[in-house]
Motif scaffolding. Structure first.
Motif, mmCIF file in Angstrom:
data_model
loop_
_atom_site.group_PDB
_atom_site.id
_atom_site.type_symbol
_atom_site.label_atom_id
_atom_site.label_comp_id
_atom_site.label_asym_id
_atom_site.label_seq_id
_atom_site.Cartn_x
_atom_site.Cartn_y
_atom_site.Cartn_z
ATOM 1 N N UNK A 29 34.712 11.856 -71.825
ATOM 2 C CA UNK A 29 34.338 10.668 -70.873
ATOM 3 C C UNK A 29 33.054 10.247 -70.186
ATOM 4 N N UNK A 30 32.531 11.381 -70.181
ATOM 5 C CA UNK A 30 30.910 11.113 -69.397
ATOM 6 C C UNK A 30 30.511 12.830 -69.290
ATOM 7 N N UNK A 31 28.924 13.203 -68.852
ATOM 8 C CA UNK A 31 28.070 14.183 -69.163
ATOM 9 C C UNK A 31 27.145 13.269 -68.308
ATOM 10 N N UNK A 32 27.342 14.653 -66.978
ATOM 11 C CA UNK A 32 27.124 14.482 -65.538
ATOM 12 C C UNK A 32 25.186 15.483 -66.039
ATOM 13 N N UNK A 33 25.493 16.159 -66.731
ATOM 14 C CA UNK A 33 24.224 16.691 -66.686
ATOM 15 C C UNK A 33 23.522 17.167 -68.636
ATOM 16 N N UNK A 34 22.933 17.645 -68.822
ATOM 17 C CA UNK A 34 22.660 18.274 -69.839
ATOM 18 C C UNK A 34 21.533 19.872 -69.648
ATOM 19 N N UNK A 35 21.302 20.911 -69.477
ATOM 20 C CA UNK A 35 19.961 21.433 -69.844
ATOM 21 C C UNK A 35 20.259 22.535 -70.561
ATOM 22 N N UNK A 36 19.209 23.125 -70.191
ATOM 23 C CA UNK A 36 18.659 24.183 -71.603
ATOM 24 C C UNK A 36 18.991 25.784 -70.189
ATOM 25 N N UNK A 37 19.288 27.204 -71.274
ATOM 26 C CA UNK A 37 19.214 28.417 -70.558
ATOM 27 C C UNK A 37 18.239 28.826 -71.828
ATOM 28 N N UNK A 38 17.915 30.168 -71.331
ATOM 29 C CA UNK A 38 17.166 31.254 -72.292
ATOM 30 C C UNK A 38 17.702 33.203 -71.829
ATOM 31 N N UNK A 39 17.599 34.214 -72.447
ATOM 32 C CA UNK A 39 17.823 34.954 -72.250
ATOM 33 C C UNK A 39 17.507 35.930 -73.497
ATOM 34 N N UNK A 40 16.637 36.616 -72.634
ATOM 35 C CA UNK A 40 15.713 37.784 -73.435
ATOM 36 C C UNK A 40 16.381 38.938 -73.521
ATOM 37 N N UNK A 41 15.920 39.898 -74.677
ATOM 38 C CA UNK A 41 17.094 40.863 -75.110
ATOM 39 C C UNK A 41 16.315 41.535 -73.182
ATOM 40 N N UNK A 42 17.712 42.345 -73.086
ATOM 41 C CA UNK A 42 18.130 43.474 -71.875
ATOM 42 C C UNK A 42 17.377 42.259 -70.493
ATOM 43 N N UNK A 43 17.420 41.179 -70.132
ATOM 44 C CA UNK A 43 17.172 40.512 -69.113
ATOM 45 C C UNK A 43 18.431 39.174 -69.710
ATOM 46 N N UNK A 44 18.382 38.665 -68.224
ATOM 47 C CA UNK A 44 19.574 37.686 -67.372
ATOM 48 C C UNK A 44 19.272 36.631 -67.921
ATOM 49 N N UNK A 45 20.871 35.583 -68.363
ATOM 50 C CA UNK A 45 20.154 34.463 -68.596
ATOM 51 C C UNK A 45 19.564 33.622 -67.124
ATOM 52 N N UNK A 46 18.572 32.574 -67.551
ATOM 53 C CA UNK A 46 17.762 31.999 -67.358
ATOM 54 C C UNK A 46 17.727 30.506 -66.712
ATOM 55 N N UNK A 47 17.630 30.039 -66.079
ATOM 56 C CA UNK A 47 17.791 28.630 -66.492
ATOM 57 C C UNK A 47 15.991 27.966 -66.952
ATOM 58 N N UNK A 48 16.254 27.775 -67.622
ATOM 59 C CA UNK A 48 14.827 26.754 -68.501
ATOM 60 C C UNK A 48 14.874 25.327 -67.319
ATOM 61 N N UNK A 49 15.216 24.388 -68.365
ATOM 62 C CA UNK A 49 15.811 22.694 -68.006
ATOM 63 C C UNK A 49 16.703 22.693 -67.666
ATOM 64 N N UNK A 50 16.972 21.038 -66.768
ATOM 65 C CA UNK A 50 17.835 20.359 -66.864
ATOM 66 C C UNK A 50 17.933 18.921 -66.494
ATOM 67 N N UNK A 51 18.484 18.345 -67.027
ATOM 68 C CA UNK A 51 18.335 16.874 -66.451
ATOM 69 C C UNK A 51 20.563 16.759 -66.250
ATOM 70 N N UNK A 52 20.018 15.420 -64.988
ATOM 71 C CA UNK A 52 21.001 14.903 -64.648
ATOM 72 C C UNK A 52 21.397 13.157 -64.774
ATOM 73 N N UNK A 53 22.612 13.307 -65.156
ATOM 74 C CA UNK A 53 22.525 11.765 -65.281
ATOM 75 C C UNK A 53 21.714 10.203 -64.325
ATOM 76 N N UNK A 54 21.398 10.822 -63.755
ATOM 77 C CA UNK A 54 20.634 9.718 -62.552
ATOM 78 C C UNK A 54 19.304 9.695 -63.019
ATOM 79 N N UNK A 55 18.728 10.811 -64.160
ATOM 80 C CA UNK A 55 17.983 10.994 -64.517
ATOM 81 C C UNK A 55 16.250 12.331 -64.226
ATOM 82 N N UNK A 56 17.514 13.000 -63.093
ATOM 83 C CA UNK A 56 16.097 13.557 -62.362
ATOM 84 C C UNK A 56 16.189 14.995 -63.000
ATOM 85 N N UNK A 57 15.529 15.776 -63.412
ATOM 86 C CA UNK A 57 15.184 16.986 -64.180
ATOM 87 C C UNK A 57 14.560 18.306 -63.317
#
Length: 121
Positions: A29-57
């Motif tokens: 119906x609608x996408x409020x935000x989309x983003x990218x995360x990454x996970x290296x071996x032996x590490x926790x998943x972390x935020x890389x970047x995100x973009x919200x519907x109002x254009x903020x990053x």
């Protein structure tokens, strides 16, 4: 149901560039935000970047200036341009969407299956 499919990962030399793409499909119906995360071996998943519907990053502080997120809302697609790649950027990169589905008009977080990025000479 909703699916997120990433593409564009691979092997690149240090200093090189890659562009990741994530396409969301399904009963959206609608996408409020989309983003990218990454996970290296032996590490926790972390935020890389995100973009919200109002254009903020939002970016991880350590990645500002090298990575750029962009969206094509009409295509339910988010991109991650990665420049000046370093070996420490090696990880599985995941796409995440905060998506409102048609069935319930409720928002939930959907994840892609991930795409491997390897930075090595």
């Amino acid at each position: 149901q909703v699916q997120l499919v990433e593409s564009g990962g691979g092997l690149v030399q240090p200093g090189g560039s890659l562009r990741l793409t994530c396409v969301a499909s399904g009963t959206i119906f609608k996408i409020n935000a989309m983003g990218w995360y990454r996970q290296a071996p032996g590490k926790q998943r972390e935020l890389v970047a995100a973009s919200t519907d109002d254009g903020s990053t939002t970016y991880a502080d350590s990645l500002k200036g090298r990575f750029t997120i962009s969206r094509d809302s009409a295509k339910n697609t988010v991109y991650l341009q990665m420049d000046s790649l370093k070996p420490e950027d090696t990880a599985v990169y995941y796409c995440k969407g905060a998506i409102v589905i048609v069935e319930t008009l409720g928002e939930f977080d959907a994840w892609g299956q991930g795409t491997q990025v390897t930075v090595s000479s």
